[in-house]
Design a protein around this motif. Sequence first.
Motif, PDB file in Angstrom:
ATOM      1  N   THR A   1       0.886  -1.241   0.019  1.00 27.16           N
ATOM      2  CA  THR A   1       0.055  -0.009   0.037  1.00 27.16           C
ATOM      3  C   THR A   1       0.828   1.351  -0.180  1.00 27.16           C
ATOM      4  O   THR A   1       1.989   0.994   0.532  1.00 27.16           O
ATOM      5  CB  THR A   1      -0.960   0.073   1.241  1.00 27.16           C
ATOM      6  OG1 THR A   1      -0.181   0.431   2.077  1.00 27.16           O
ATOM      7  CG2 THR A   1      -1.694  -1.244   1.481  1.00 27.16           C
ATOM      8  N   TYR A   2       0.545   2.198  -0.575  1.00 28.54           N
ATOM      9  CA  TYR A   2       1.075   3.548  -0.757  1.00 28.54           C
ATOM     10  C   TYR A   2       0.144   4.642  -0.646  1.00 28.54           C
ATOM     11  O   TYR A   2      -0.992   4.469  -1.305  1.00 28.54           O
ATOM     12  CB  TYR A   2       1.893   3.812  -2.107  1.00 28.54           C
ATOM     13  CG  TYR A   2       2.635   2.633  -2.660  1.00 28.54           C
ATOM     14  CD1 TYR A   2       3.859   2.828  -2.365  1.00 28.54           C
ATOM     15  CD2 TYR A   2       2.111   1.559  -3.523  1.00 28.54           C
ATOM     16  CE1 TYR A   2       4.858   1.783  -3.057  1.00 28.54           C
ATOM     17  CE2 TYR A   2       3.109   0.477  -3.644  1.00 28.54           C
ATOM     18  CZ  TYR A   2       4.441   0.537  -3.688  1.00 28.54           C
ATOM     19  OH  TYR A   2       5.227  -0.268  -3.992  1.00 28.54           O
ATOM     20  N   PRO A   3       0.546   5.611   0.253  1.00 29.31           N
ATOM     21  CA  PRO A   3      -0.536   6.828   0.192  1.00 29.31           C
ATOM     22  C   PRO A   3      -0.424   7.662  -0.852  1.00 29.31           C
ATOM     23  O   PRO A   3       0.791   7.617  -1.294  1.00 29.31           O
ATOM     24  CB  PRO A   3       0.053   7.644   1.502  1.00 29.31           C
ATOM     25  CG  PRO A   3       1.613   7.287   1.537  1.00 29.31           C
ATOM     26  CD  PRO A   3       1.737   5.979   0.946  1.00 29.31           C
ATOM     27  N   VAL A   4      -1.390   8.103  -1.635  1.00 33.58           N
ATOM     28  CA  VAL A   4      -1.499   9.098  -2.799  1.00 33.58           C
ATOM     29  C   VAL A   4      -1.405  10.392  -1.833  1.00 33.58           C
ATOM     30  O   VAL A   4      -2.190  10.665  -1.187  1.00 33.58           O
ATOM     31  CB  VAL A   4      -2.844   9.003  -3.456  1.00 33.58           C
ATOM     32  CG1 VAL A   4      -2.591   9.919  -4.680  1.00 33.58           C
ATOM     33  CG2 VAL A   4      -2.812   7.435  -3.932  1.00 33.58           C
ATOM     34  N   THR A   5      -0.254  11.123  -2.111  1.00 29.45           N
ATOM     35  CA  THR A   5      -0.128  12.510  -1.313  1.00 29.45           C
ATOM     36  C   THR A   5      -0.340  13.776  -2.026  1.00 29.45           C
ATOM     37  O   THR A   5      -0.518  14.704  -1.717  1.00 29.45           O
ATOM     38  CB  THR A   5       1.222  12.375  -1.079  1.00 29.45           C
ATOM     39  OG1 THR A   5       2.094  12.350  -2.045  1.00 29.45           O
ATOM     40  CG2 THR A   5       1.699  11.298  -0.092  1.00 29.45           C
ATOM     41  N   SER A   6      -0.566  13.430  -3.614  1.00 32.08           N
ATOM     42  CA  SER A   6      -1.167  15.000  -4.235  1.00 32.08           C
ATOM     43  C   SER A   6      -2.174  14.352  -5.395  1.00 32.08           C
ATOM     44  O   SER A   6      -2.176  13.351  -5.687  1.00 32.08           O
ATOM     45  CB  SER A   6       0.150  15.477  -4.842  1.00 32.08           C
ATOM     46  OG  SER A   6       0.644  14.674  -5.705  1.00 32.08           O
ATOM     47  N   GLY A   7      -2.670  15.311  -5.921  1.00 32.13           N
ATOM     48  CA  GLY A   7      -3.576  15.481  -7.200  1.00 32.13           C
ATOM     49  C   GLY A   7      -5.009  14.968  -6.689  1.00 32.13           C
ATOM     50  O   GLY A   7      -5.371  15.011  -5.393  1.00 32.13           O
ATOM     51  N   LYS A   8      -5.771  14.669  -7.643  1.00 29.04           N
ATOM     52  CA  LYS A   8      -7.237  14.397  -7.201  1.00 29.04           C
ATOM     53  C   LYS A   8      -7.442  13.498  -6.252  1.00 29.04           C
ATOM     54  O   LYS A   8      -8.449  13.206  -5.831  1.00 29.04           O
ATOM     55  CB  LYS A   8      -7.951  14.183  -8.539  1.00 29.04           C
ATOM     56  CG  LYS A   8      -7.788  13.309  -9.107  1.00 29.04           C
ATOM     57  CD  LYS A   8      -8.695  13.100 -10.687  1.00 29.04           C
ATOM     58  CE  LYS A   8      -8.535  11.657 -11.209  1.00 29.04           C
ATOM     59  NZ  LYS A   8      -9.354  11.367 -12.153  1.00 29.04           N
ATOM     60  N   ASN A   9      -6.657  12.261  -6.207  1.00 26.39           N
ATOM     61  CA  ASN A   9      -6.708  11.245  -5.165  1.00 26.39           C
ATOM     62  C   ASN A   9      -6.065  11.191  -4.106  1.00 26.39           C
ATOM     63  O   ASN A   9      -5.678  10.396  -3.256  1.00 26.39           O
ATOM     64  CB  ASN A   9      -6.223   9.860  -5.872  1.00 26.39           C
ATOM     65  CG  ASN A   9      -7.039   9.604  -7.009  1.00 26.39           C
ATOM     66  OD1 ASN A   9      -8.430   9.516  -7.186  1.00 26.39           O
ATOM     67  ND2 ASN A   9      -6.592   9.440  -8.365  1.00 26.39           N
ATOM     68  N   ALA A  10      -5.497  12.521  -3.701  1.00 27.77           N
ATOM     69  CA  ALA A  10      -4.599  12.714  -2.402  1.00 27.77           C
ATOM     70  C   ALA A  10      -5.645  12.103  -1.334  1.00 27.77           C
ATOM     71  O   ALA A  10      -6.811  12.463  -1.214  1.00 27.77           O
ATOM     72  CB  ALA A  10      -4.341  14.296  -2.240  1.00 27.77           C
ATOM     73  N   GLY A  11      -5.086  11.700  -0.297  1.00 32.30           N
ATOM     74  CA  GLY A  11      -5.834  11.049   0.883  1.00 32.30           C
ATOM     75  C   GLY A  11      -6.248   9.833   0.661  1.00 32.30           C
ATOM     76  O   GLY A  11      -6.715   8.899   1.644  1.00 32.30           O
TER      77      GLY A  11
END
Length: 149
Positions: free
Chosen positions: A100-110
Motif C-alpha cells: 500500500t502507498y499513500p496518494v499524497t497529491s492530485g485528485k486522489n490525495a488522501g
Amino acid sequence: MSIPTSTSVSESAVIEANQSDVWHLIKLQEFDKFWSKLDKSEWVKGTSSETDVVKWAFKDGTVLEVKQEEHSTIDHFITYSVISSQPALSYTSVVSTIRTYPVTSGKNAGHTYVTWTGNFSSDADAGVIEDAKFKRREALADLAKSAQK
C-alpha cells in the motif's frame, strides 16, 4: 500444446480511503473480513512461534495454507507463499505481495494505491495466471468496499 505465458501477475487499485484504514485490513489471518470469496481465515494450530501460517477456507471448498514470508509496518507490505492446497494446485509454487502507498497529491490525495503481485513457478499455465489476475481484481474491489466503510 501449452501457451507460453508470463509467470507473474500484478493488479492494482486506488482505494478511496486513507492508507491506515486500508493497511489495517491486510492481515493474513483476517482476509475473511474483506475478501468475499473466503469463508474462513485462521491461524494454523501447531505451527512454531517463528512461523506464521494461516489457513484460508474458500467458499468453493478450496483450502490453502499460506505462510507469511515478510511483513513491514514501515513500508506497508506483506509477502506470503502458498505452502499447501486442497485440492492440489496445478503448479509448484507462488509468492504474492500486497503493498500500500499513500496518494499524497492530485485528485486522489488522501487515498491509497494498492498493488497485489504474484510470482508463480514456471509450471503455471496461462489459465492459472488469468485466474490469479481476476481473483486479485475481485479481492481489491472487496478491500476497497471494506476500507470505505
